[in-house]
Design a protein around this motif. Structure first.
Motif, mmCIF file in Angstrom:
data_model
loop_
_atom_site.group_PDB
_atom_site.id
_atom_site.type_symbol
_atom_site.label_atom_id
_atom_site.label_comp_id
_atom_site.label_asym_id
_atom_site.label_seq_id
_atom_site.Cartn_x
_atom_site.Cartn_y
_atom_site.Cartn_z
ATOM 1 N N ALA A 1 1.205 -2.841 -19.866
ATOM 2 C CA ALA A 1 0.207 -4.051 -19.650
ATOM 3 C C ALA A 1 -0.116 -4.276 -18.215
ATOM 4 C CB ALA A 1 1.039 -5.297 -20.110
ATOM 5 N N THR A 2 0.618 -3.938 -17.146
ATOM 6 C CA THR A 2 0.130 -4.310 -15.871
ATOM 7 C C THR A 2 -0.579 -2.762 -15.385
ATOM 8 O OG1 THR A 2 2.298 -3.173 -15.167
ATOM 9 C CG2 THR A 2 2.326 -5.640 -15.452
ATOM 10 N N TYR A 3 -1.598 -3.315 -14.624
ATOM 11 C CA TYR A 3 -2.488 -2.367 -14.260
ATOM 12 C C TYR A 3 -1.814 -1.424 -13.501
ATOM 13 C CZ TYR A 3 -6.960 0.093 -13.232
ATOM 14 O OH TYR A 3 -7.924 0.853 -13.143
ATOM 15 N N SER A 4 -0.915 -1.862 -12.623
ATOM 16 C CA SER A 4 -0.594 -0.868 -11.673
ATOM 17 C C SER A 4 0.285 0.392 -12.141
ATOM 18 C CB SER A 4 0.896 -1.755 -10.846
ATOM 19 O OG SER A 4 1.737 -2.300 -11.709
ATOM 20 N N ALA A 5 0.739 0.208 -13.436
ATOM 21 C CA ALA A 5 1.296 1.136 -14.413
ATOM 22 C C ALA A 5 0.102 1.912 -15.117
ATOM 23 C CB ALA A 5 2.424 0.785 -15.281
ATOM 24 N N PHE A 6 -0.650 1.221 -15.515
ATOM 25 C CA PHE A 6 -1.795 1.862 -16.311
ATOM 26 C C PHE A 6 -2.582 2.646 -15.430
ATOM 27 C CE2 PHE A 6 -6.017 1.516 -18.445
ATOM 28 C CZ PHE A 6 -5.582 2.308 -19.783
ATOM 29 N N ARG A 7 -2.836 2.370 -14.362
ATOM 30 C CA ARG A 7 -3.772 3.256 -13.645
ATOM 31 C C ARG A 7 -3.093 4.626 -13.197
ATOM 32 N NH1 ARG A 7 -3.525 -0.737 -8.317
ATOM 33 N NH2 ARG A 7 -1.509 -0.496 -7.720
ATOM 34 N N LEU A 8 -1.663 4.684 -13.450
ATOM 35 C CA LEU A 8 -0.931 6.005 -12.972
ATOM 36 C C LEU A 8 -1.016 7.079 -14.247
ATOM 37 C CD1 LEU A 8 2.370 4.810 -11.504
ATOM 38 C CD2 LEU A 8 0.536 5.496 -10.263
ATOM 39 N N LEU A 9 -0.992 6.507 -15.301
ATOM 40 C CA LEU A 9 -1.533 6.987 -16.569
ATOM 41 C C LEU A 9 -2.893 7.684 -16.528
ATOM 42 C CD1 LEU A 9 -1.033 6.341 -20.354
ATOM 43 C CD2 LEU A 9 -3.202 6.949 -19.454
ATOM 44 N N LYS A 10 -3.989 6.735 -16.088
ATOM 45 C CA LYS A 10 -5.348 6.976 -15.714
ATOM 46 C C LYS A 10 -5.699 7.983 -14.821
ATOM 47 C CE LYS A 10 -8.598 4.120 -15.644
ATOM 48 N NZ LYS A 10 -9.525 2.981 -15.461
ATOM 49 N N HIS A 11 -4.789 8.092 -13.825
ATOM 50 C CA HIS A 11 -4.769 8.955 -12.750
ATOM 51 C C HIS A 11 -4.477 10.451 -13.195
ATOM 52 C CE1 HIS A 11 -5.174 10.398 -8.696
ATOM 53 N NE2 HIS A 11 -3.854 10.660 -8.434
ATOM 54 N N ALA A 12 -3.324 10.501 -14.081
ATOM 55 C CA ALA A 12 -3.029 11.648 -14.455
ATOM 56 C C ALA A 12 -3.874 12.450 -15.307
ATOM 57 C CB ALA A 12 -1.483 11.521 -15.247
ATOM 58 N N VAL A 13 -4.390 11.592 -16.236
ATOM 59 C CA VAL A 13 -5.506 12.001 -17.074
ATOM 60 C C VAL A 13 -6.663 12.604 -16.462
ATOM 61 C CG1 VAL A 13 -7.259 11.190 -19.009
ATOM 62 C CG2 VAL A 13 -5.066 10.507 -19.118
ATOM 63 N N ASN B 1 0.710 -1.207 0.097
ATOM 64 C CA ASN B 1 -0.046 -0.048 -0.015
ATOM 65 C C ASN B 1 0.806 1.269 -0.021
ATOM 66 O OD1 ASN B 1 -2.700 -1.315 -0.056
ATOM 67 N ND2 ASN B 1 -2.434 -1.280 2.043
ATOM 68 N N ALA B 2 1.932 1.294 0.780
ATOM 69 C CA ALA B 2 2.825 2.416 0.831
ATOM 70 C C ALA B 2 3.363 2.689 -0.523
ATOM 71 C CB ALA B 2 4.007 2.309 1.841
ATOM 72 N N ILE B 3 3.678 1.661 -1.443
ATOM 73 C CA ILE B 3 4.213 1.990 -2.598
ATOM 74 C C ILE B 3 3.175 2.385 -3.528
ATOM 75 C CG2 ILE B 3 5.475 0.765 -4.837
ATOM 76 C CD1 ILE B 3 7.264 1.291 -2.215
ATOM 77 N N LYS B 4 2.148 1.950 -3.535
ATOM 78 C CA LYS B 4 0.870 2.410 -4.528
ATOM 79 C C LYS B 4 0.700 3.701 -4.006
ATOM 80 C CE LYS B 4 -3.905 1.234 -5.036
ATOM 81 N NZ LYS B 4 -4.766 0.539 -4.672
ATOM 82 N N THR B 5 0.351 4.104 -2.754
ATOM 83 C CA THR B 5 0.022 5.432 -2.391
ATOM 84 C C THR B 5 1.164 6.377 -2.911
ATOM 85 O OG1 THR B 5 -1.227 4.609 -0.565
ATOM 86 C CG2 THR B 5 -0.500 6.941 -0.464
#
Length: 359
Positions: free
Chosen positions: A271-283, A247-251
């Motif tokens: 391809a991994t959602y842990s990376a893709f969700r960062l793009l989505k968050h920026a958008v 959780n600390a890394i994700k946060t």
């Protein structure tokens, strides 16, 4: 429980990113970076020029069609099957780690380090576990720094299931002592240069040897033995398929996106959602996003971003010089970084070197 290997959509409503000249790519990336306070997200493509293979080719598909990653629950399960999975993992990792340990940063690593040093891009989030971003900053890959967030962990540390942490070099020595026949095999591959194919996670392909894994010994944890426990369940400090990111890394990854003004994504299919969700968050935060990658990626499904199809190593030094101007040559640290870095992409991925089976 069903866990699948992440894949990327190979069809999108958007056309593929256009191939552009190196000069145009330099101008576009430099213009994106000039406002400063840029967050950077990197993937396996960034380490290719260091000789580490990417998982996927230019068409977005796995380059090794027989790729079968080990899942977290398999590695740690307390059963005869778990023992067999750990023997398989640690033998292959034992043979592959020396190549990772001696790998050097390339021009992209040093170019991004120069942008960090200049304050243009203060934070890097990396999916890579090779420690090369650290080395480009003059740090040990085992050091923790707020400049680099390792989203998926690091190959350079190992911990047992009870939390005892050791340096990977020390653990490698334990494996050598427990498996002298494989130490001799490893020494022979180093002497002849006839090495197995190494994957980005330090794993090697040795199927062509016809090797049985059941003779490989995974040592007991010495710290557990001092606590009157018998335990040979060890895991590299890497996030496996099916394992949750702490959780600390994700946060912190979300915080970096929030703290920076724009996001540059380099060398990843997301391809991994842990990376893709960062793009989505920026958008979602209405921040500019630029994706620099060869071939299709999951980013192709996102309308709001800019994409360039070119390898970072072809343009990164010129990008840094365009952004920093005279300081690129006047600042001795930056000047040194822009003269540093190997360019040694891996050999043809279809070639499999043969070696003698040491059994």
């Amino acid at each position: 429980m069903r866990i699948s290997v992440p894949s990327i959509p190979l069809q999108s409503t958007r056309p593929p990113a256009a191939h552009v000249s190196a000069q145009e790519a330099v101008e576009r990336v430099a213009n994106f970076l000039r406002p400063g306070n840029v967050g950077i997200l990197t993937g396996a493509g960034v380490s290719v020029d260091s000789g580490i293979r990417a998982y996927r080719g230019s068409d977005g598909r796995y380059m090794n069609p027989n790729y079968k990653p080990l899942f977290y629950h398999q590695l740690v399960e307390d059963s005869p099957a778990g023992v067999a999975f750990r023997q398989r993992y640690w033998l292959r990792s034992y043979l592959g780690y020396p190549a990772i340990r001696t790998t050097l940063p390339n021009t992209t690593h040093f170019g991004l380090a120069a942008l960090q040093h200049a304050g243009i891009a203060p934070r890097i989030i990396t999916q890579n576990v090779d420690g090369l971003h650290h080395r480009s900053l003059g740090l040990s890959p085992r050091q923790r720094t707020d400049k680099i967030l390792e989203l998926h962990g690091s190959l350079h540390l190992v911990h047992c299931k009870h939390g005892h942490v050791v340096d990977r070099d020390l653990f490698q020595n334990w494996l050598s002592a427990a498996n002298p026949q494989w130490k001799a095999f490893l020494d022979e591959t180093e002497r002849t240069g006839n090495k197995p194919r190494t994957n980005p996670d330090g794993d090697v392909a040795i199927e062509h040897l016809g090797t049985a894994y059941d003779s490989f010994i995974v040592p007991q944890c010495p710290s557990c033995m001092l606590e009157d426990r018998i335990n040979s369940v060890h895991k590299p400090d890497v996030i496996f398929f099916g394992e949750s990111i702490p959780n600390a890394i994700k946060t912190r990854s979300f915080e970096i996106v929030e703290e920076t003004s724009r996001l540059l994504i380099i060398g990843t299919t997301l391809a991994t959602y842990s990376a893709f969700r960062l793009l989505k968050h920026a958008v979602e935060l209405h921040k500019p996003v630029l994706v620099l990658n060869v071939g299709p990626s999951r980013a192709d499904t996102v309308e709001e971003i800019e994409r360039i199809d070119i390898a970072s190593g072809l343009i990164i030094r010129d990008v840094v010089r365009a952004v920093l101007g005279s300081s690129a040559s006047l600042d001795p640290t930056i000047a040194h970084m822009l003269e540093s870095g190997v360019v040694k992409p891996p050999v043809d991925d279809t070639l499999v070197q043969q070696a003698a089976d040491p059994r």
